[in-house]
Enzyme design. Sequence first.
Site, PDB file in Angstrom:
ATOM      1  N   GLU A  47       4.569  16.109  -5.613  1.00 15.74           N
ATOM      2  CA  GLU A  47       3.400  14.758  -6.307  1.00 15.74           C
ATOM      3  C   GLU A  47       2.697  15.521  -4.753  1.00 15.74           C
ATOM      4  O   GLU A  47       2.385  15.361  -3.739  1.00 15.74           O
ATOM      5  CB  GLU A  47       4.009  13.651  -5.363  1.00 15.74           C
ATOM      6  CG  GLU A  47       5.518  13.429  -6.124  1.00 15.74           C
ATOM      7  CD  GLU A  47       5.896  11.853  -5.039  1.00 15.74           C
ATOM      8  OE1 GLU A  47       6.169  10.591  -5.982  1.00 15.74           O
ATOM      9  OE2 GLU A  47       6.390  11.564  -3.886  1.00 15.74           O
TER      10      GLU A  47
ATOM     11  N   SER B  87      -1.644   7.717  -8.646  1.00 15.25           N
ATOM     12  CA  SER B  87      -2.357   8.747  -7.465  1.00 15.25           C
ATOM     13  C   SER B  87      -3.655   9.712  -7.948  1.00 15.25           C
ATOM     14  O   SER B  87      -3.587  10.008  -8.977  1.00 15.25           O
ATOM     15  CB  SER B  87      -1.543   9.078  -6.546  1.00 15.25           C
ATOM     16  OG  SER B  87      -1.269   8.444  -5.140  1.00 15.25           O
TER      17      SER B  87
ATOM     18  N   ARG C 190       2.059  14.394 -12.065  1.00 18.07           N
ATOM     19  CA  ARG C 190       0.978  13.542 -11.671  1.00 18.07           C
ATOM     20  C   ARG C 190       0.185  14.122 -10.697  1.00 18.07           C
ATOM     21  O   ARG C 190       0.864  14.740  -9.846  1.00 18.07           O
ATOM     22  CB  ARG C 190       1.656  12.356 -11.641  1.00 18.07           C
ATOM     23  CG  ARG C 190       2.831  12.236 -10.444  1.00 18.07           C
ATOM     24  CD  ARG C 190       4.063  10.938  -9.972  1.00 18.07           C
ATOM     25  NE  ARG C 190       5.183  11.185  -9.685  1.00 18.07           N
ATOM     26  CZ  ARG C 190       5.985  11.723 -10.010  1.00 18.07           C
ATOM     27  NH1 ARG C 190       6.407  11.594 -10.585  1.00 18.07           N
ATOM     28  NH2 ARG C 190       7.049  11.939  -8.941  1.00 18.07           N
ATOM     29  N   ASP C 191      -0.628  13.107 -10.569  1.00 17.27           N
ATOM     30  CA  ASP C 191      -1.538  13.228  -8.957  1.00 17.27           C
ATOM     31  C   ASP C 191      -2.678  13.980  -9.038  1.00 17.27           C
ATOM     32  O   ASP C 191      -2.004  14.950 -10.143  1.00 17.27           O
ATOM     33  CB  ASP C 191      -0.760  13.429  -7.799  1.00 17.27           C
ATOM     34  CG  ASP C 191       1.063  12.109  -7.855  1.00 17.27           C
ATOM     35  OD1 ASP C 191       0.124  11.232  -8.203  1.00 17.27           O
ATOM     36  OD2 ASP C 191       1.729  12.527  -7.221  1.00 17.27           O
TER      37      ASP C 191
ATOM     38  N   LEU D  21       1.192  -0.909  -0.018  1.00 11.79           N
ATOM     39  CA  LEU D  21       0.017   0.183  -0.161  1.00 11.79           C
ATOM     40  C   LEU D  21       0.943   1.443   0.640  1.00 11.79           C
ATOM     41  O   LEU D  21       1.291   1.550   0.626  1.00 11.79           O
ATOM     42  CB  LEU D  21      -1.049  -0.157   1.072  1.00 11.79           C
ATOM     43  CG  LEU D  21      -1.658   0.797   1.385  1.00 11.79           C
ATOM     44  CD1 LEU D  21      -3.276   1.462   2.639  1.00 11.79           C
ATOM     45  CD2 LEU D  21      -0.728   1.806   2.564  1.00 11.79           C
ATOM     46  N   ASN D  22       0.534   2.096  -0.469  1.00 15.41           N
ATOM     47  CA  ASN D  22       1.119   3.637  -1.015  1.00 15.41           C
ATOM     48  C   ASN D  22      -0.303   4.471  -0.575  1.00 15.41           C
ATOM     49  O   ASN D  22      -0.824   4.297   0.148  1.00 15.41           O
ATOM     50  CB  ASN D  22       2.369   3.933  -1.441  1.00 15.41           C
ATOM     51  CG  ASN D  22       1.817   3.684  -2.867  1.00 15.41           C
ATOM     52  OD1 ASN D  22       1.874   2.808  -3.266  1.00 15.41           O
ATOM     53  ND2 ASN D  22       2.384   4.667  -3.670  1.00 15.41           N
ATOM     54  N   ASP D  23       0.007   6.082  -1.130  1.00 18.52           N
ATOM     55  CA  ASP D  23      -0.862   6.868  -1.115  1.00 18.52           C
ATOM     56  C   ASP D  23      -2.844   6.586  -1.324  1.00 18.52           C
ATOM     57  O   ASP D  23      -2.981   5.908  -2.288  1.00 18.52           O
ATOM     58  CB  ASP D  23      -0.794   7.752  -2.269  1.00 18.52           C
ATOM     59  CG  ASP D  23       0.459   8.094  -2.726  1.00 18.52           C
ATOM     60  OD1 ASP D  23       1.719   7.418  -2.459  1.00 18.52           O
ATOM     61  OD2 ASP D  23       0.673   8.726  -3.724  1.00 18.52           O
TER      62      ASP D  23
HETATM   63  C1  FRU Z   1       3.548   9.410  -4.018  1.00 18.32           C
HETATM   64  C2  FRU Z   1       3.606   8.950  -5.830  1.00 18.32           C
HETATM   65  C3  FRU Z   1       2.445   9.110  -6.293  1.00 18.32           C
HETATM   66  C4  FRU Z   1       2.583   8.906  -7.279  1.00 18.32           C
HETATM   67  C5  FRU Z   1       2.117   7.356  -6.414  1.00 18.32           C
HETATM   68  C6  FRU Z   1       2.399   6.074  -7.206  1.00 18.32           C
HETATM   69  O1  FRU Z   1       3.946   8.806  -3.214  1.00 18.32           O
HETATM   70  O2  FRU Z   1       5.293   8.702  -6.299  1.00 18.32           O
HETATM   71  O3  FRU Z   1       3.137  10.720  -6.418  1.00 18.32           O
HETATM   72  O4  FRU Z   1       0.818   8.555  -8.087  1.00 18.32           O
HETATM   73  O5  FRU Z   1       2.953   7.842  -5.661  1.00 18.32           O
HETATM   74  O6  FRU Z   1       2.224   5.066  -6.606  1.00 18.32           O
END
Ligand code: FRU
Length: 728
Positions: free
Chosen positions: A454, A331, A398-399, A268-270
């Site tokens: 980000e 994200s 991104r994001d 898991l990340n964001d």
């Molecule tokens: C931040 C990030 C975002 C990207 C996502 C990829 O942690 O690097 O910039 O969209 O994670 O998993």
Amino acid sequence: MDSLPVRIGCLSVGDRTAEQAAAVEWCRSRAARVDAIDVTTESVPPLDADRRMYDVLWWHRDEPVDPDREAIAAAAPAIRGFLESGGGVFLSLHALSAVELLGLDSVPPDAAGTERIDHPSGFAAKAIHSDHPVFEGFVDRFYTLPAGDNRPFARYEAVAPARGQLLGSAVHAGELLPAHKEILSWRVGEGHVYGVGARVEFAANAAGEFSVDRDRFVSNILATLGGDRQPAFTDRPTDAAGFDRLRARLADDHHRPSYHLSPPAGWLNDPNGIIHHDGTYHVFYQYNPMGPFHGTIHWGHATSEDLLTWRDEPVALSPDPDGPDRNGCWSGCAVVDADGTPTILYTGGRGSDQLPCLATAGDDRLHSWRKDPANPIIPAAPDDPAVLSTDDWTAEFRDHNVWAVGDTWYHLIGAGLSDGGGAALLYRGDTLRDWEYVGPLLSGDHNVANTVWECPELLALGETSLLHVSNYRNVRYFLGEPDLSTPEFAVETEGLLDHGALYAPQSTTTPDGRVLMWGWIKETRSVDAQWRAGWSGALSIPRELSIGAAGELVQQPARELQTLRSEPAFDDRVDLSAGEHRSIAATDNAYELRVAFTPPADTALELGLCESPARSERTVVRCRRDEIVVDRSDSTHDPDPDTSPVRMPIDADGSDGISVRIFVDGSILSVFANDRHCLTTRVYPTRSDATGVSVGAPDGNLSVRSLTVWPLAASSTDRSVWNHQDRQ
Ligand code: FRU
């Protein structure tokens, strides 16, 4: 020798290669029955659905599948029939690339060819599958191939199979390469398929180095496929019972959190797309269902009505091998479109492009999402200012953070700048699909090359606005006033949202108007340690953000969390004399501790947390007037995790003193000081009984006005707040 009580049909297209012939010979010296079957000349009956002749069909192929696509496709119906009726199929080396042609998975491996490997290589079993019968007799890692040239391989690297699960990845000379996904399995009808895309070779190494482990591995696969005890467990569940089984596998891990959102397993990340919709909180998150490492990012999904009890929902977004999000659904955010349709804006990664994509909800539970045929909806990054280009990406762009002002949508996208620093780039649109570039709302970190801002997010906190960005190291926030037309953000104050391992947060507004924020809590241990744990990452508890009387940012744990408190394990004032140290409680590592005191200058209060009975493992939170330090130097006997101190400046001078709330949950430790300063970190004691709490005053007498420890467990037998009971 008849050590494999299995009847095997060894498949080939036309004449067998030397490698295929060696594999047939290998089988002949072991298996109950072995036939070599040329699928272009043999009649279909040997593969027929009634499984009269074979238990397992083994397709071992040291040459690419491309020249034989037609023959493979022609054999597909018979092989599928064999599988549907309960047969076992083993696809090794390039045969793994045939999964699409055979109709087993819509996504075939993206990497195949031959490679030179300068050292012994083998496999690491995924922790969640370490008891899988194909790994019987192996502990952790094993080697099946000596160094050599022209090693055939097929594997998933940048993509993941749509249905298959990963059982193990490659190991080269002791180094784990988790993204080299080489051991996979599929369930097809009543049958099972195992695929091993590399490192099982017979011709050049009949009885040589590492052949013992190779033989064991291949025998395990054939015996399992031919036997009647196929593991039914999957780490890609689609229903509540499946998620329960997955979580149950990790339940004994005392580093797992219970009241923080964690992945069912894997990575898991964001947090993404957080939205309160139809009475339910939906939290999506960057998720790799392949395992506990970053890559092949999907959107995981969890829901809650009360922010306390969470349910796993099926994966919401998966990369599409033919789409602009082939390499990952990165994200983004969720908003409700003017016609009431919940809509996701996210970043699709493909090759060296990362571009904005859109998906709309197909049902009220937000389970099914339809990707817009026009994706990507913004075709390229803007050129003023010039967006950073790196070895990996044409533009670091991104994001997404989207909101409406009247009938106009606004959209922030994060970027890195060619000249250094990062920026939050602003777009404006009449619809969620048509965007006009306005310009950078704010840029900064100009002296930092190769950084990216980000996950930017702009939040209205009453009269004041908060903009935050994650710049690879920290989450920086700016308070001030945005002008969306210029565009410009007039910064009044700035700071760090958290002084530890919190990253890429995202927020939503509750029905009663509060702004709640979740962040990704990173691991502070190695890739290998995460692989061994079987899971990685968690989301923070939600924080309520607001602006205080002096215009400062206030961050408090969401008030709902107080409902999790049970009878305090300790609740009293404490008077400590200089040098005194006192144990006060031991609970599970799932609690909230609140302490209020006014330290004289140069005097610290030491809180000992996660203490083992002999106190050889302990984490010290040292609180002074001007600083809180989490000292992790003795937090674990494990040499792997980062044990460096984590520091947070605070300003309690001349105030009413310090009021600290600490949340401990498995390996997560978060500190909220004076409702303003936050520090989130990780500790990994080796002992599951490292649960003690103590207080000490090393420098001088100290009176603690109040100290309370509330266990936050739902009950002692079921610590988890994950609940599937009430799901229809
Ligand atoms: C931040 C990030 C975002 C990207 C996502 C990829 O942690 O690097 O910039 O969209 O994670 O998993």
